[in-house]
Design an enzyme around this catalytic site. Structure first.
Site, mmCIF file in Angstrom:
data_model
loop_
_atom_site.group_PDB
_atom_site.id
_atom_site.type_symbol
_atom_site.label_atom_id
_atom_site.label_comp_id
_atom_site.label_asym_id
_atom_site.label_seq_id
_atom_site.Cartn_x
_atom_site.Cartn_y
_atom_site.Cartn_z
ATOM 1 N N LYS A 192 0.829 -1.208 0.000
ATOM 2 C CA LYS A 192 0.000 0.000 0.000
ATOM 3 C C LYS A 192 0.869 1.266 0.000
ATOM 4 O O LYS A 192 2.080 1.197 0.129
ATOM 5 C CB LYS A 192 -0.968 -0.039 1.184
ATOM 6 C CG LYS A 192 -1.947 -1.234 1.112
ATOM 7 C CD LYS A 192 -3.022 -1.056 0.055
ATOM 8 C CE LYS A 192 -3.711 -2.321 -0.404
ATOM 9 N NZ LYS A 192 -4.534 -3.047 0.545
HETATM 10 C C1 PLP Z 1 -5.581 -4.199 0.848
HETATM 11 C C2 PLP Z 1 -7.033 -3.990 0.943
HETATM 12 C C3 PLP Z 1 -7.754 -4.290 2.112
HETATM 13 C C4 PLP Z 1 -7.161 -5.050 3.255
HETATM 14 O O1 PLP Z 1 -6.099 -4.412 3.858
HETATM 15 P P1 PLP Z 1 -5.242 -5.223 4.941
HETATM 16 O O2 PLP Z 1 -4.453 -4.137 5.635
HETATM 17 O O3 PLP Z 1 -4.375 -6.188 4.200
HETATM 18 O O4 PLP Z 1 -6.185 -5.889 5.863
HETATM 19 C C5 PLP Z 1 -9.086 -3.946 2.166
HETATM 20 N N1 PLP Z 1 -9.699 -3.359 1.133
HETATM 21 C C6 PLP Z 1 -9.061 -3.082 -0.018
HETATM 22 C C7 PLP Z 1 -9.801 -2.413 -1.124
HETATM 23 C C8 PLP Z 1 -7.702 -3.410 -0.160
HETATM 24 O O5 PLP Z 1 -7.077 -3.167 -1.314
#
Ligand code: PLP
Length: 394
Positions: A192
């Site tokens: 991210k």
């Molecule tokens: C990555 C992601 C999540 C989950 O995030 P985590 O921190 O891995 O739990 C939720 N929603 C979307 C749209 C994502 O891309």
């Protein structure tokens, strides 16, 4: 097939995504480990404070994933068995799985065909007496159209919980995501825009939601381990609810603090890459660049191309294979949830039930876009796309 001269031969695959971490993060982790305090403590407090200041929200609670953040947010607004939560099928499973965890039903509303964000105008007809929340996902880092979503929510007495996993920093009409809906959930997963390896953050201006999520994120105990440590000799605590174990460690927060500081630099770099891609692909009839405003409001977590399948002799899967053959890592965001076996079988969905999501799915692919990419990497991606189009246009 002979590649054009512009196609440099890469020795190794360009990863689809990679974090940009360096000496600052290494030093921060080293300092944290040396301190001997590894679980939730001063570093988490510092990270939460920095995050709240950066976003401009009253409360920020660090947790160990965005999934945990979403679960806590829905729990805090009282989502329970038999309830419904409206969201988009064009998302990662976590968005809907947390609704299931609470015994509630995710009710999908199709996405818009261009932005692939939740279609605000299609929401109202899906609201029932059981609806507790609307859960928009800011797809790729482009804000959903929040004004009509908030208006519908206020009028119909439901809450707005935002999945902002892609949306740091995203602006909607000048306002940063994290200051708009009732509760906003961010992700610091390794790929991210800002990372702690694994991690997440809950942002809210509501004191009661802040209090409830803080209580539930660590066992439902009236005081967390850090506070008990602070008051030496105080061993007492009360369990007010059967809470979860969703706290972030100081080691992770230590990575997040310098990452957050570099968030705007990372954003500038991703914006520059998006602009370069847009410019390079603008004149191709075979592919469509992402729908996006020209300002800095888009976080550019993802760069999602749409293929014009009628103009190509290959489909999306083959297009991806061609790019991988040219050493470019590619992904697809997302396989719509309503065609995943679990949701499909549980709710009896057919692919055509959400035609925009399903139609987009057959045409989309995500190109690498991250701050660690060099100019050469970016040009390699462009050359590989141009070469693939050239070789396979109708
Ligand atoms: C990555 C992601 C999540 C989950 O995030 P985590 O921190 O891995 O739990 C939720 N929603 C979307 C749209 C994502 O891309």
């Amino acid at each position: 097939m002979t590649p054009p001269k512009t196609l440099r031969t890469r020795e190794r695959l360009l990863p689809f995504a990679a974090p940009l971490v360096g000496q600052e993060e290494v030093d921060a982790v080293t300092e944290c480990v040396r301190s001997g305090w590894l679980t939730t403590g001063f570093k988490v407090k510092e990270f939460e404070k920095a995050f709240a200041e950066a976003i401009g929200c009253r409360h920020a609670l660090a947790v160990n994933s965005c999934t945990a953040a979403l679960h806590l947010a829905l729990e805090a607004i009282g989502v329970g068995p038999g309830d419904e939560v409206i969201t988009s099928p064009m998302t990662f499973t976590a968005t809907a799985a947390v609704v299931e965890h609470l015994g509630a039903r995710p009710v999908f509303v199709d996405c818009e065909p261009d932005t692939m964000n939740l279609d605000a105008l299609a929401i109202e007809s899906r609201i029932t007496a059981k609806t507790r929340a609307i859960l928009p996902v800011h797809f790729a880092g482009l804000a959903c159209d929040m004004d009509p979503i908030l208006e519908i929510a206020r009028r119909r007495g439901v809450k707005v919980i935002e999945d902002a996993a892609h949306a740091i920093p995203t602006r909607y009409k000048g306002r940063l995501v994290g200051t708009i809906g009732d509760i906003t959930c961010f992700s610091f997963y390794a790929t991210k825009n800002v990372t702690t390896g694994e991690g997440g953050m809950i942002a809210t201006d509501d004191d009661a939601y802040a209090e409830r999520t803080r209580l539930m994120h660590l066992h439902g105990m009236s005081r967390d381990a850090w506070k008990r440590y602070q008051e030496a000799g105080s061993w007492s605590y009360e369990v007010l609810a059967p809470g979860f174990k969703y706290n972030l460690s100081d080691v992770a927060a230590a990575i997040g603090i310098p990452q957050l500081r570099r968030c705007d630099d990372f954003h500038s770099r991703r914006r520059a890459i998006a602009r370069r891609y847009n410019q390079a692909f603008a004149d191709l009839a075979e592919i469509r660049v992402p729908a996006a405003p020209d300002d800095s409001s888009h976080a550019w977590h993802l760069y999602v191309l749409k293929l014009e399948l009628d103009a190509l002799r290959i489909d999306r899967d083959e297009f991806i294979r061609e790019l991988v053959r040219r050493q470019i890592g590619v992904s697809v965001h997302f396989i719509p949830l309503h065609i995943q076996p679990y949701y499909r079988d549980r709710y009896g969905y057919a692919p055509g039930d959400f035609p925009n999501a399903f139609g987009a799915f057959q045409r989309i692919l995500s190109l690498p876009i991250y701050a660690k990419m060099t100019d050469e990497d970016v040009e390699d991606v462009i050359a590989a796309v141009l070469d693939t189009v050239e070789a396979h246009r109708r």
